[in-house]
Design an enzyme around this catalytic site. Structure first.
Site, PDB file in Angstrom:
ATOM      1  N   HIS A 125     -19.388 -19.682 -11.293  1.00 36.99           N
ATOM      2  CA  HIS A 125     -19.222 -19.234  -9.916  1.00 36.99           C
ATOM      3  C   HIS A 125     -19.380 -17.721  -9.812  1.00 36.99           C
ATOM      4  O   HIS A 125     -19.328 -16.992 -10.806  1.00 36.99           O
ATOM      5  CB  HIS A 125     -17.846 -19.640  -9.368  1.00 36.99           C
ATOM      6  CG  HIS A 125     -16.692 -18.949 -10.037  1.00 36.99           C
ATOM      7  ND1 HIS A 125     -16.265 -19.268 -11.316  1.00 36.99           N
ATOM      8  CD2 HIS A 125     -15.874 -17.953  -9.613  1.00 36.99           C
ATOM      9  CE1 HIS A 125     -15.234 -18.507 -11.646  1.00 36.99           C
ATOM     10  NE2 HIS A 125     -14.987 -17.691 -10.638  1.00 36.99           N
ATOM     11  N   ASP A 135     -17.513 -14.641  -7.554  1.00 35.21           N
ATOM     12  CA  ASP A 135     -16.260 -14.466  -6.829  1.00 35.21           C
ATOM     13  C   ASP A 135     -16.491 -14.298  -5.325  1.00 35.21           C
ATOM     14  O   ASP A 135     -17.308 -13.478  -4.887  1.00 35.21           O
ATOM     15  CB  ASP A 135     -15.505 -13.241  -7.348  1.00 35.21           C
ATOM     16  CG  ASP A 135     -14.873 -13.477  -8.714  1.00 35.21           C
ATOM     17  OD1 ASP A 135     -14.625 -14.641  -9.050  1.00 35.21           O
ATOM     18  OD2 ASP A 135     -14.639 -12.484  -9.433  1.00 35.21           O
ATOM     19  N   HIS A 146     -19.837 -16.356 -13.595  1.00 38.11           N
ATOM     20  CA  HIS A 146     -19.002 -16.375 -14.790  1.00 38.11           C
ATOM     21  C   HIS A 146     -18.243 -17.691 -14.876  1.00 38.11           C
ATOM     22  O   HIS A 146     -18.092 -18.420 -13.893  1.00 38.11           O
ATOM     23  CB  HIS A 146     -18.052 -15.179 -14.838  1.00 38.11           C
ATOM     24  CG  HIS A 146     -17.161 -15.031 -13.645  1.00 38.11           C
ATOM     25  ND1 HIS A 146     -17.599 -14.539 -12.431  1.00 38.11           N
ATOM     26  CD2 HIS A 146     -15.839 -15.305 -13.475  1.00 38.11           C
ATOM     27  CE1 HIS A 146     -16.597 -14.521 -11.575  1.00 38.11           C
ATOM     28  NE2 HIS A 146     -15.516 -14.984 -12.176  1.00 38.11           N
ATOM     29  N   ARG A 176      -6.831  -8.589 -12.231  1.00 36.47           N
ATOM     30  CA  ARG A 176      -8.183  -8.317 -11.731  1.00 36.47           C
ATOM     31  C   ARG A 176      -8.128  -7.512 -10.447  1.00 36.47           C
ATOM     32  O   ARG A 176      -7.285  -7.758  -9.578  1.00 36.47           O
ATOM     33  CB  ARG A 176      -8.916  -9.641 -11.463  1.00 36.47           C
ATOM     34  CG  ARG A 176     -10.406  -9.484 -11.158  1.00 36.47           C
ATOM     35  CD  ARG A 176     -11.013 -10.798 -10.733  1.00 36.47           C
ATOM     36  NE  ARG A 176     -10.746 -11.093  -9.322  1.00 36.47           N
ATOM     37  CZ  ARG A 176     -10.893 -12.285  -8.757  1.00 36.47           C
ATOM     38  NH1 ARG A 176     -11.294 -13.307  -9.490  1.00 36.47           N
ATOM     39  NH2 ARG A 176     -10.638 -12.450  -7.483  1.00 36.47           N
TER      40      ARG A 176
END
Length: 311
Positions: free
Chosen positions: A137, A139, A287, A302
């Site tokens: 996917h 983000d 990723h 993150r």
């Protein structure tokens, strides 16, 4: 479509591996456009992780404020290699957020849990919260202006497992046969959070968030403004359908495009250690966080950087 995409993928204008992936020369995987790739890096060491994507950076302490010159070199490396890895980086949440600010405005994620700051997402996975990121996917592609990049720091990792893989979607686009690239011209796909984050919401909250983040159409092939590179911009988590195509035809085309991220020729893989930082161009990559460490725990933090509308 008149012929199967599998057959079509084996009739391109380049040599093809046994798995159907075009053997794109490395020089074609290097970006061209508004910056010059391949120049030496003067302010840090850089070791490529694969011919197409990923590089480990040495000689940089991300806890210290960057200089303009260092920022410019790191940005050039990010454009050239798509994802950068930094070992032994002991960042506070404030330093993590401030690092991201060199590339833009840190996002306050609408769904994910936060750490000590609203801009810092904390991703804790283990026996009580199994991994859900083990799907290829990009983000937050459901946003009108999806993130430009993400900076992820390992807080706690299992002794074995929990690797993350990245795929270069510009290299994947370059590897498509010419007739498939022509087929993609002008197509747009609809992205939506409902089938992912929406599953955790009650009816009222879902309706409220759908109003705030309505489904949005993005080009199936987008262009990076800094380099002019074209890349595949659909992903299995957030992309719903391709506008203007029948259900079967659209599903077949999407499945074919999703599968391009799965080819090792377009990938790199990171084995995490505590205090490792990965910084990736969220526009140009997908990723996959391997969920093979269950029931052990993996904790990451993150910061995501706001981007622009795909063109």
């Amino acid at each position: 479509m008149s012929t199967s995409l599998t057959d079509t993928a084996r009739r391109g204008d380049r040599p093809v591996f046994d798995n159907g992936v075009s053997a794109v020369p490395v020089r074609e995987l290097t970006p061209t456009g508004k910056f010059t790739p391949g120049l030496p890096y003067e302010l840090f060491g850089l070791a490529p992780c694969s011919p197409a994507i990923g590089a480990e950076i040495s000689g940089v302490d991300l806890a210290r404020p960057l200089t303009d010159e260092l920022h410019q070199e790191l940005h050039r490396a990010l454009l050239e290699w798509k994802v950068l890895f930094f070992r032994d980086q002991r960042l506070t949440p404030i330093q993590h957020r401030d690092l991201a600010r060199w590339w833009g405005t840190p996002e306050v994620h609408p769904f994910l849990p936060k750490a000590d700051l609203p801009e810092v997402v904390r991703l804790s996975r283990g026996a009580d919260s199994p991994a859900v990121e083990n799907v290829w996917h990009s983000d937050a592609s459901f946003e009108t202006t999806p993130p430009m990049g993400s900076i992820l720091r390992a807080v706690h990792v299992p002794d074995v497992g929990g690797d993350t893989l990245w795929a270069d979607m510009a290299a994947a686009y370059d590897g498509l046969p010419e007739d498939v690239r022509t087929r993609l011209e002008g197509l747009c796909a609809v992205h939506d959070f409902t089938r992912s984050f929406g599953r955790r919401l009650g009816p009222d909250d879902l309706a409220r968030m759908q109003q705030k983040y309505p489904a949005v159409a993005h080009p199936v092939v987008r262009t990076l403004p800094e380099s002019g590179r074209r890349l595949i911009y659909v992903n299995r988590i957030f992309t719903q359908h391709i506008e203007g195509l029948s259900g079967q035809e659209g599903r077949e085309l999407l499945e074919f495009l999703y599968d391009q991220a799965r080819h090792p020729e377009y990938q790199c893989r990171l084995r995490w250690r505590a205090d490792t930082v990965a910084f990736w161009d969220n526009r140009a990559t997908q990723h996959y966080a391997s969920g093979d460490y269950y029931p052990h725990t993996r904790v990451m933090e993150r910061v995501t950087i706001l981007g622009d509308r795909p063109q």
